[in-house]
Design a protein around this motif. Structure first.
Motif, PDB file in Angstrom:
ATOM      1  N   VAL A  50       0.867  -1.174   0.000  1.00  0.00           N
ATOM      2  CA  VAL A  50       0.000   0.000   0.000  1.00  0.00           C
ATOM      3  C   VAL A  50       0.908   1.230   0.000  1.00  0.00           C
ATOM      4  N   PRO A  51       0.936   1.982  -1.107  1.00  0.00           N
ATOM      5  CA  PRO A  51       1.778   3.181  -1.147  1.00  0.00           C
ATOM      6  C   PRO A  51       1.281   4.256  -0.182  1.00  0.00           C
ATOM      7  N   PRO A  52       2.156   5.158   0.235  1.00  0.00           N
ATOM      8  CA  PRO A  52       1.726   6.267   1.093  1.00  0.00           C
ATOM      9  C   PRO A  52       0.547   7.019   0.458  1.00  0.00           C
ATOM     10  N   LEU A  53      -0.417   7.373   1.289  1.00  0.00           N
ATOM     11  CA  LEU A  53      -1.607   8.157   0.943  1.00  0.00           C
ATOM     12  C   LEU A  53      -2.617   7.423   0.057  1.00  0.00           C
ATOM     13  N   ALA A  54      -2.382   6.175  -0.301  1.00  0.00           N
ATOM     14  CA  ALA A  54      -3.352   5.411  -1.104  1.00  0.00           C
ATOM     15  C   ALA A  54      -4.551   5.031  -0.234  1.00  0.00           C
ATOM     16  N   TRP A  55      -5.751   5.237  -0.782  1.00  0.00           N
ATOM     17  CA  TRP A  55      -6.960   4.809  -0.074  1.00  0.00           C
ATOM     18  C   TRP A  55      -7.026   3.289  -0.141  1.00  0.00           C
ATOM     19  N   HIS A  56      -7.281   2.656   1.009  1.00  0.00           N
ATOM     20  CA  HIS A  56      -7.309   1.202   1.066  1.00  0.00           C
ATOM     21  C   HIS A  56      -8.207   0.716   2.195  1.00  0.00           C
ATOM     22  N   GLY A  57      -8.676  -0.511   2.053  1.00  0.00           N
ATOM     23  CA  GLY A  57      -9.516  -1.133   3.073  1.00  0.00           C
ATOM     24  C   GLY A  57      -9.560  -2.626   2.818  1.00  0.00           C
ATOM     25  N   VAL A  58     -10.115  -3.355   3.761  1.00  0.00           N
ATOM     26  CA  VAL A  58     -10.118  -4.811   3.671  1.00  0.00           C
ATOM     27  C   VAL A  58     -11.436  -5.373   4.187  1.00  0.00           C
ATOM     28  N   GLN A  59     -11.862  -6.481   3.578  1.00  0.00           N
ATOM     29  CA  GLN A  59     -13.010  -7.240   4.060  1.00  0.00           C
ATOM     30  C   GLN A  59     -12.546  -8.668   4.280  1.00  0.00           C
ATOM     31  N   CYS A  60     -12.846  -9.196   5.449  1.00  0.00           N
ATOM     32  CA  CYS A  60     -12.429 -10.549   5.788  1.00  0.00           C
ATOM     33  C   CYS A  60     -13.484 -11.538   5.313  1.00  0.00           C
ATOM     34  N   ARG A  61     -13.100 -12.434   4.433  1.00  0.00           N
ATOM     35  CA  ARG A  61     -14.018 -13.445   3.887  1.00  0.00           C
ATOM     36  C   ARG A  61     -13.935 -14.757   4.650  1.00  0.00           C
ATOM     37  N   GLU A  62     -12.787 -15.008   5.265  1.00  0.00           N
ATOM     38  CA  GLU A  62     -12.594 -16.206   6.089  1.00  0.00           C
ATOM     39  C   GLU A  62     -11.671 -15.794   7.235  1.00  0.00           C
ATOM     40  N   ALA A  63     -12.090 -16.035   8.469  1.00  0.00           N
ATOM     41  CA  ALA A  63     -11.341 -15.567   9.642  1.00  0.00           C
ATOM     42  C   ALA A  63      -9.842 -15.814   9.477  1.00  0.00           C
ATOM     43  N   GLY A  64      -9.061 -14.819   9.887  1.00  0.00           N
ATOM     44  CA  GLY A  64      -7.624 -14.952   9.749  1.00  0.00           C
ATOM     45  C   GLY A  64      -6.875 -13.795  10.378  1.00  0.00           C
ATOM     46  N   VAL A  65      -5.590 -13.727  10.060  1.00  0.00           N
ATOM     47  CA  VAL A  65      -4.697 -12.739  10.655  1.00  0.00           C
ATOM     48  C   VAL A  65      -3.926 -12.019   9.558  1.00  0.00           C
ATOM     49  N   LEU A  66      -3.870 -10.683   9.658  1.00  0.00           N
ATOM     50  CA  LEU A  66      -3.016  -9.868   8.799  1.00  0.00           C
ATOM     51  C   LEU A  66      -1.849  -9.342   9.623  1.00  0.00           C
ATOM     52  N   VAL A  67      -0.662  -9.417   9.054  1.00  0.00           N
ATOM     53  CA  VAL A  67       0.528  -8.815   9.652  1.00  0.00           C
ATOM     54  C   VAL A  67       0.877  -7.628   8.757  1.00  0.00           C
ATOM     55  N   ASP A  68       0.919  -6.431   9.353  1.00  0.00           N
ATOM     56  CA  ASP A  68       1.202  -5.214   8.599  1.00  0.00           C
ATOM     57  C   ASP A  68       2.523  -4.619   9.038  1.00  0.00           C
ATOM     58  N   ALA A  69       3.334  -4.214   8.054  1.00  0.00           N
ATOM     59  CA  ALA A  69       4.579  -3.496   8.307  1.00  0.00           C
ATOM     60  C   ALA A  69       4.399  -2.071   7.815  1.00  0.00           C
ATOM     61  N   PHE A  70       4.775  -1.105   8.644  1.00  0.00           N
ATOM     62  CA  PHE A  70       4.640   0.304   8.302  1.00  0.00           C
ATOM     63  C   PHE A  70       5.998   0.994   8.379  1.00  0.00           C
ATOM     64  N   THR A  71       6.212   1.938   7.464  1.00  0.00           N
ATOM     65  CA  THR A  71       7.361   2.818   7.563  1.00  0.00           C
ATOM     66  C   THR A  71       6.946   4.206   7.112  1.00  0.00           C
ATOM     67  N   PRO A  72       7.256   5.273   7.870  1.00  0.00           N
ATOM     68  CA  PRO A  72       7.809   5.171   9.220  1.00  0.00           C
ATOM     69  C   PRO A  72       6.789   4.573  10.181  1.00  0.00           C
ATOM     70  N   ARG A  73       7.194   4.408  11.435  1.00  0.00           N
ATOM     71  CA  ARG A  73       6.297   3.776  12.412  1.00  0.00           C
ATOM     72  C   ARG A  73       5.009   4.594  12.573  1.00  0.00           C
ATOM     73  N   ARG A  74       3.950   3.926  13.009  1.00  0.00           N
ATOM     74  CA  ARG A  74       2.649   4.548  13.233  1.00  0.00           C
ATOM     75  C   ARG A  74       2.579   5.046  14.668  1.00  0.00           C
ATOM     76  N   ASP A  75       3.007   6.276  14.883  1.00  0.00           N
ATOM     77  CA  ASP A  75       2.967   6.830  16.239  1.00  0.00           C
ATOM     78  C   ASP A  75       1.549   6.848  16.795  1.00  0.00           C
ATOM     79  N   ASP A  76       0.530   6.969  15.910  1.00  0.00           N
ATOM     80  CA  ASP A  76      -0.860   6.972  16.368  1.00  0.00           C
ATOM     81  C   ASP A  76      -1.241   5.623  16.969  1.00  0.00           C
ATOM     82  N   PHE A  77      -0.544   4.554  16.643  1.00  0.00           N
ATOM     83  CA  PHE A  77      -0.810   3.245  17.221  1.00  0.00           C
ATOM     84  C   PHE A  77      -0.180   3.125  18.618  1.00  0.00           C
ATOM     85  N   LEU A  78       0.747   3.994  18.954  1.00  0.00           N
ATOM     86  CA  LEU A  78       1.456   3.902  20.228  1.00  0.00           C
ATOM     87  C   LEU A  78       0.763   4.683  21.330  1.00  0.00           C
ATOM     88  N   ALA A  79      -0.162   5.530  20.981  1.00  0.00           N
ATOM     89  CA  ALA A  79      -0.842   6.379  21.973  1.00  0.00           C
ATOM     90  C   ALA A  79      -1.813   5.602  22.826  1.00  0.00           C
TER      91      ALA A  79
END
Length: 79
Positions: A50-79
């Motif tokens: 997913v490039p920076p600023l690209a609109w994106h979303g996901v729908q889960c069709r079968e239960a599972g796990v996504l592992v996401d890597a971000f750069t730079p880090r998501r400071d909003d996730f640390l709050a």
């Protein structure tokens, strides 16, 4: 930064964007992943970029796990 998120069947990751580059890896499950209006299906072992600023979303069709890597880090996730 790495995150790991479990989804139940039918769960939705709402369409959004952010200034971070993102790589998503399907650890398990089946997901319909839409990036900039194009939808692809991710199954266990698949990944997408997913490039920076690209609109994106996901729908889960079968239960599972996504592992996401971000750069730079998501400071909003640390709050």
């Amino acid at each position: 930064m790495l995150t790991r998120v479990a989804f139940e069947t039918g769960a939705v990751g709402a369409v959004h964007n952010h200034p971070h580059a993102q790589l998503s890896y399907a650890e398990s499950g089946v997901f319909e992943y839409t990036i900039a209006g194009e939808t692809q299906t991710l199954r266990a072992g698949d990944s997408c970029y997913v490039p920076p600023l690209a609109w994106h979303g996901v729908q889960c069709r079968e239960a599972g796990v996504l592992v996401d890597a971000f750069t730079p880090r998501r400071d909003d996730f640390l709050a």
